[in-house]
Each structure stands twice: as C-alpha cells, then as structure tokens.
Motif scaffolding. Structure first.
Motif, short mmCIF file in Angstrom:
data_model
loop_
_atom_site.label_atom_id
_atom_site.label_comp_id
_atom_site.label_asym_id
_atom_site.label_seq_id
_atom_site.Cartn_x
_atom_site.Cartn_y
_atom_site.Cartn_z
N ASN A 87 45.54 7.80 -1.58
CA ASN A 87 45.64 6.97 -2.79
C ASN A 87 44.75 7.53 -3.87
O ASN A 87 43.80 8.28 -3.59
CB ASN A 87 45.29 5.50 -2.48
CG ASN A 87 43.81 5.30 -2.20
OD1 ASN A 87 43.00 5.27 -3.12
ND2 ASN A 87 43.45 5.17 -0.93
N LEU A 88 45.07 7.19 -5.10
CA LEU A 88 44.31 7.67 -6.26
C LEU A 88 44.12 6.51 -7.23
O LEU A 88 45.09 5.87 -7.65
CB LEU A 88 45.05 8.82 -6.93
CG LEU A 88 44.34 9.55 -8.07
CD1 LEU A 88 43.02 10.16 -7.60
CD2 LEU A 88 45.24 10.66 -8.64
N CYS A 137 51.28 10.73 -8.85
CA CYS A 137 51.10 10.16 -7.50
C CYS A 137 52.32 10.41 -6.63
O CYS A 137 52.19 10.68 -5.42
CB CYS A 137 50.80 8.67 -7.60
SG CYS A 137 49.14 8.29 -8.22
N GLU A 138 53.52 10.35 -7.22
CA GLU A 138 54.73 10.66 -6.45
C GLU A 138 54.72 12.11 -5.97
O GLU A 138 55.07 12.39 -4.83
CB GLU A 138 55.97 10.39 -7.30
CG GLU A 138 56.31 8.93 -7.45
CD GLU A 138 57.67 8.70 -8.11
OE1 GLU A 138 58.29 7.65 -7.86
OE2 GLU A 138 58.11 9.58 -8.89
N ALA A 142 50.82 10.17 -2.84
CA ALA A 142 49.68 9.26 -2.76
C ALA A 142 50.04 7.91 -3.38
O ALA A 142 50.79 7.84 -4.35
CB ALA A 142 48.48 9.84 -3.49
N GLU A 143 49.49 6.84 -2.80
CA GLU A 143 49.67 5.50 -3.38
C GLU A 143 48.83 5.39 -4.65
O GLU A 143 47.64 5.69 -4.64
CB GLU A 143 49.22 4.43 -2.39
CG GLU A 143 50.12 4.27 -1.18
CD GLU A 143 51.30 3.36 -1.45
OE1 GLU A 143 51.47 2.89 -2.60
OE2 GLU A 143 52.06 3.12 -0.51
N PRO A 144 49.42 4.95 -5.76
CA PRO A 144 48.61 4.70 -6.95
C PRO A 144 47.81 3.41 -6.80
O PRO A 144 48.28 2.45 -6.19
CB PRO A 144 49.65 4.56 -8.07
CG PRO A 144 50.93 4.21 -7.38
CD PRO A 144 50.86 4.75 -5.99
#
Length: 515
Positions: A87-88, A137-138, A142-144
C-alpha cells in the motif's frame, strides 16, 4: 608465596578465558496454537507532497527524458515492484489537511496553484493529482491509502472524493470522473480521516477530534467495495495514551477500521544530529528511540483491547522512521537526508516489532518513500540509488502474509557508557509454501553475537541466509558508489544435529530461510 602467585595467575587466566568466550543467545521458535497472519500492509510506504518526494522523485512529467510511464519514473516503479509494496499513503502527512482534491483533477493546464505552507513554502501546481496517484498504485499492484482533509476541508468535500473514486453508478462525482477520462472506479479501500489532528491537522483535543471523526465517517459511504471502506482515525503522537483512550471510548468500533500511531526515531527534536556524521552516543540514543516502538505498540494495544477485545480495529503505524537534520546545503523544509547502516538497524528492529504484534498491528507506513526522511529510494536528476533501508525491506518481504511463528529469547545487552539496550531483535514466519524465515538484527555497534536455534522444533534441515552489513555504521550508498551496501549470501553459521549456531556481526541484519 610462589604457590599463591601461581594460583592468582591461574585464577586471572580462567577469568579472562571466561570473559573472552562468546555469550550465546538461545532462540526458541514454536508453532502458534492459534496462528496469526502477518498482514502484508505492515510493509506499506508513504508519499507526501513534501520536498522532492513527488516532484523530482516519483513524478518527472511525461515530457521528461527520464524513462517514465505517464510521468512516473520507470526505475522507481521497477524498484517498488521488487519490494512488493502492499500500500502507498498519499497526499500527506501535514499536506493532506491543506489539500483540496478537486484542484488536482481535469486538464493539467487548468489546475490552480497553491503554496505548500508546511514544506518549504514552494508553489504546488497540482500536476500530480488523484488520477496520477491511483493509476500509479494500479501499476504497482499496491492498495492506495488516501488521507482526507478534515483540517481545512469539509464533510461534503471528503464525501465527494469517496464517491468520485469509488462509485460505479451514475452520480455527479462519477460523471465528473468519467469526464476526466476514467470510466471504472478505483475502489479505494483505505481512507485516513485527517492526519495528526493533535498538531498540524488542526491542533484539536482528543475529545473534539473524536466528534469530528464521527461526523466525517458518517458521510463517507461506500457500497462498491466488499466489506465497505476502512476508515482510519488520526492516532496518537507517540506515547499519548490518553488520545487512544478517548478515541476508543468515544468512537463505536463499527465506525472505525483503524487507529493510527506515529513515532519517529529522533535523538532530540531541537537537535536531531547529522544523518551521516554521527557519534556512537548519537547512534545509541537513536536506537533507544527506535526500540521504544515495542513499548508504544504494547501499551496502545492494551488500551485498544479494553474497548475492542475482538481486535477488529487495526493499529496503523502510518508514520515511522529515523529523522535527522537535512543534508547540508538543502532546503530545510524538504527533509532530505542520507541513509546509513543506522537506518537499516531502525528498519529491521521496527519491522520485527510489527511482525511480533501482528494480532493488532496490521498496517504501517515507512516515512517516506523517495527523497524524504528514511527513504528507500534517493534520486539526483536521472540517477537513482537504493538505500540500506530499501534492502532491509526487500529482505523482509518474505514475511508478507506469512504465518507468525512466536520467538522467545533473552537478548544480550548493547552497552555504552553505563547505558544498555537489547542487542538482538528477531521475528519469524512460515509462508504458504512451507518455507520458514527468521529475521535477526544485532544493533550492537562493536560486538558480534552468537545465536543458537533448535531447528528440530520446526522440522527444518536445510538453511540458507542473507546478510546486510558494512565496515562502518556511517556507511551509505552514494550516487558515485550506489552498490556499496547491498545484501550478500551469509555463511557465518553451522548446522549440527538440528542445532543452528550463527555469529551475527555488529550492526547487521540477517534473514534465514529454512525448509
């Protein structure tokens, strides 16, 4: 007389021999009766509109000669994919509570500019906005994690943002999203309801923020994601346990998915010390601050357990890392600092703490990703380097979504001028393929430590290992020598009849893999 002298010599020799013998730490690892999974989101990252994190870091624009995808550097994308970042967090930090998301959508040439009042007083042109971040993120897989503005924003503004990025049906905000070129929603799950509400997010009291949180959370509706969205409350500043108490007491657990905690390893907020040119005393004090994470997590978790015994609410340590003075000659507001073996020690011990508390800590975000604070990546125009912290995160990625294996041991002490800290930090897990990983850190600045592990407890026979170390604590990767510090195969161990004995050098990180 001669007899007494001989006895004294023998006694002295035996004492010296005993003193010179290595102290051995016995590490026990057992299968848990009720297995807990180490949530991959513990290994999250943070990208704030601060200094050169976004502009000149992630984002160079699609007309740049630096290879990029929609303006984001390809080398950074590749490096973060290698880390498997889960995630970010974006757009802040303190910046989040001054950010109005509608300023960052639509044609770039029509976007208004603002002054980044928190970080250097620079002009923010909003050329990197919601679409840019969520599309990144896509690409990263990673999950935003979006931090909403409740300091200078409104309930309607945040509710509209949720609808803009998450709603698939026809509505004013989904129509606006489609007009701006995105038909399908991104379905963002993680939402921060403000940031550091006790400070730059509004200087609120815990009681006032609890009321504001309830109001905002009520209107952050979502029907698109399975299980709905996860609302994460702005948590405490370090050891402010009253903040956690007030929020857990006054916010129903069905309204809160996560509660933040922020803690930085800092020598002294008024005199943080140099990132590279530091003394052993400064190193000791930094590690003392970093190791305090164990106490913070334990005490905040105890308060959360009182109101949430089922552990439904995640503890999200969504800002952590080392904080020093900025590099000489750089903008004080940009928080650019080098990254040494000291930072590798901070990363390794902190991640071990999170792993071992995986029942409650299910999200964390290292501050920050590129060119700011304890960054995993540093850039200089077209050049890019990976820091010692990056390499620790890469070595530890094996723990993501693996089953926690409880460890028990009595650590030897790292002593300096009459002060002591635990020298050894450890955590262990078993992944879905059956591989067992044990991560070890020796924070002692001078002394190697010997560790024994009974492999028979886990039925392990074959073991390999990787080490991150260097000649000096102050060593770092530079743009001239980008590979000065990087992981290498470690052979400093022996396996005899199921008893593994390894000698871990001073200020080193070792990850064992067994099957």
């Amino acid at each position: 007389m001669k007899k007494n002298l001989m006895l004294l010599l023998i006694f002295t020799f035996c004492n010296q021999l005993a003193f010179s013998q290595k102290e051995t730490t016995v590490l026990s690892i057992k299968k848990a009766e009720n297995p807990i999974v180490i949530n991959k989101n513990i290994y999250g990252h943070f990208a704030e509109h601060l200094g050169r994190c976004i502009y000149g870091g992630f984002f160079v624009g699609d007309t740049s000669k630096i290879p990029n995808t929609a303006g984001v550097r390809n080398d950074i994308i590749a490096a973060l994919k290698e880390l498997k970042i889960p995630n970010l967090r974006w757009p802040g930090g303190c910046f989040a509570d001054t950010y109005h998301w509608k300023d960052g959508i639509g044609p770039k040439e029509n976007r208004p500019t603002i002054v980044n009042q928190w970080w250097g007083g620079t002009t923010e042109d909003n050329s990197f906005g919601t679409h840019d971040f969520l599309n990144l993120c896509e690409v990263l897989g990673a999950e935003p994690y979006l931090a909403g503005n409740i300091g200078s924003g409104t309930v309607q503004e945040l509710a509209d943002w949720v609808q803009y990025v998450n709603f698939a049906g026809k509505s004013p905000m989904s129509d606006l999203r489609k007009k701006n070129g995105r038909n399908e929603p991104w379905k963002v799950k993680f939402w921060g309801v403000g940031n550091e509400a006790w400070g730059c997010g509004g200087n609120m009291t815990a009681e006032y923020y609890a009321g504001e949180y309830r109001k905002y959370a009520t209107f952050m509706s979502d029907w698109e994601n399975t299980g709905g969205i996860t609302r994460i409350a702005s948590g405490s500043n370090g050891a402010d346990y009253n903040w956690t108490e007030v929020l857990m007491k006054n916010i129903p657990t069905n309204m809160i998915g996560g509660l933040g905690v922020h803690h930085y390893a800092v020598i002294n907020w008024n005199k943080k010390g140099d990132a590279v040119d530091f003394s052993e005393d400064q190193y000791f004090e930094t590690m003392k601050s970093a190791l305090k994470m164990e106490e913070l997590v334990t005490k905040h978790a105890a308060i959360m357990d009182k109101y949430d015994p089922a552990k439904k609410v995640t503890m999200a340590v969504d800002e952590w890392g080392g904080w020093y003075e900025v590099e000489k000659g750089t903008n004080p507001g940009f928080l650019y600092q080098q990254n040494t073996m000291r930072d590798a020690m901070i990363a390794g011990t902190t991640l071990n703490t999170f792993n071992n508390h995986a029942d409650r800590v299910r999200m964390a975000n290292l501050a920050q990703c590129v060119n700011v604070l304890q960054a995993v990546i540093l850039t200089d125009e077209a050049k890019m380097i990976l820091t010692p912290t990056y390499h620790v995160m890469k070595m530890y990625r094996v723990h993501q979504d693996a089953e926690l294996l409880p460890v028990s041991f009595t650590s030897p002490m790292y002593t300096f001028e009459g002060k002591s800290l635990p020298a050894i930090s450890a955590s262990a897990s078993k992944d879905k393929s059956g591989l067992v990983h044990i991560s070890l850190v020796n924070v002692d600045s001078k002394k190697e430590n010997t560790i024994t592990i009974d492999l028979n407890e886990l039925g392990l026979k074959n073991v390999t290992a990787t080490i991150l170390t260097s000649k000096k604590l102050q060593d770092y990767n530079s743009f001239e020598k980008p590979n000065a510090i990087e992981p290498k195969e470690f052979k400093g161990f022996k396996n005899a009849k199921g008893k593994l004995e390894l000698t871990i050098p001073a200020f080193s990180v070792v990850v064992l893999e067994g099957k």
